[in-house]
Design a protein around this motif. Structure first.
Motif, PDB file in Angstrom:
ATOM      1  N   LEU A  35      49.968 101.258  23.532  1.00 56.32           N
ATOM      2  CA  LEU A  35      50.102 100.873  21.972  1.00 56.32           C
ATOM      3  C   LEU A  35      50.376  99.756  21.867  1.00 56.32           C
ATOM      4  CD1 LEU A  35      51.955 104.409  21.505  1.00 56.32           C
ATOM      5  CD2 LEU A  35      49.551 103.885  21.548  1.00 56.32           C
ATOM      6  N   LEU A  36      49.680  98.904  20.926  1.00 56.97           N
ATOM      7  CA  LEU A  36      49.887  97.510  20.494  1.00 56.97           C
ATOM      8  C   LEU A  36      50.493  97.333  19.065  1.00 56.97           C
ATOM      9  CD1 LEU A  36      46.430  96.464  21.775  1.00 56.97           C
ATOM     10  CD2 LEU A  36      48.760  96.606  23.134  1.00 56.97           C
ATOM     11  N   ALA A  37      51.117  96.402  18.888  1.00 58.43           N
ATOM     12  CA  ALA A  37      51.524  95.902  17.611  1.00 58.43           C
ATOM     13  C   ALA A  37      51.554  94.430  17.479  1.00 58.43           C
ATOM     14  CB  ALA A  37      53.035  96.344  17.312  1.00 58.43           C
ATOM     15  N   ALA A  38      51.323  93.927  16.103  1.00 58.90           N
ATOM     16  CA  ALA A  38      51.152  92.491  16.007  1.00 58.90           C
ATOM     17  C   ALA A  38      52.091  92.176  14.749  1.00 58.90           C
ATOM     18  CB  ALA A  38      49.882  92.020  15.710  1.00 58.90           C
ATOM     19  N   HIS A  39      52.675  90.870  14.690  1.00 60.77           N
ATOM     20  CA  HIS A  39      53.773  90.565  13.660  1.00 60.77           C
ATOM     21  C   HIS A  39      52.947  90.108  12.346  1.00 60.77           C
ATOM     22  CE1 HIS A  39      56.277  90.764  17.095  1.00 60.77           C
ATOM     23  NE2 HIS A  39      57.160  91.069  16.353  1.00 60.77           N
ATOM     24  N   ASP A  40      53.385  90.323  11.215  1.00 63.88           N
ATOM     25  CA  ASP A  40      53.016  89.932  10.253  1.00 63.88           C
ATOM     26  C   ASP A  40      53.351  88.654   9.698  1.00 63.88           C
ATOM     27  OD1 ASP A  40      55.238  90.350   9.280  1.00 63.88           O
ATOM     28  OD2 ASP A  40      54.630  92.172   7.847  1.00 63.88           O
ATOM     29  N   THR A  41      53.043  88.070   8.639  1.00 69.21           N
ATOM     30  CA  THR A  41      53.308  86.929   8.102  1.00 69.21           C
ATOM     31  C   THR A  41      54.997  86.456   8.061  1.00 69.21           C
ATOM     32  OG1 THR A  41      53.017  87.231   5.796  1.00 69.21           O
ATOM     33  CG2 THR A  41      51.207  86.295   6.978  1.00 69.21           C
TER      34      THR A  41
END
Length: 64
Positions: A35-41
C-alpha cells in the motif's frame, strides 16, 4: 482482446511515495500487495494505491 482503436501510450512520469502497509496474499504468500501513499503540498500523506510486490516465490519462502 483489444480493439484496433486501442492506443498504447507509455507514461513517463513518476512520483515519490512511501510504503504504508501491505495486504495479505492469496496465492503467492503472506504479502499480496504493498500500500502506497504520497505527501500533498502541505505534507500530509494520502493513500495513492496498491502495487504488486514483484517478489519471487523463493524470496517469499525465505521471508516466512
Amino acid at each position: 482482446m483489444r480493439s484496433r482503436s486501442w492506443i498504447n501510450v507509455p507514461i513517463n512520469q513518476f512520483q515519490e511515495g512511501n510504503v504504508i502497509g501491505w495486504r495479505p496474499g492469496e496465492r503467492a504468500g503472506p504479502i499480496g500487495s504493498l500500500l502506497l501513499a504520497a505527501h500533498d503540498t502541505v505534507g500530509l500523506p494520502h493513500f495513492t494505491g496498491a502495487v504488486g510486490t514483484g517478489v519471487a516465490q523463493a524470496m517469499i519462502t525465505q521471508l516466512k
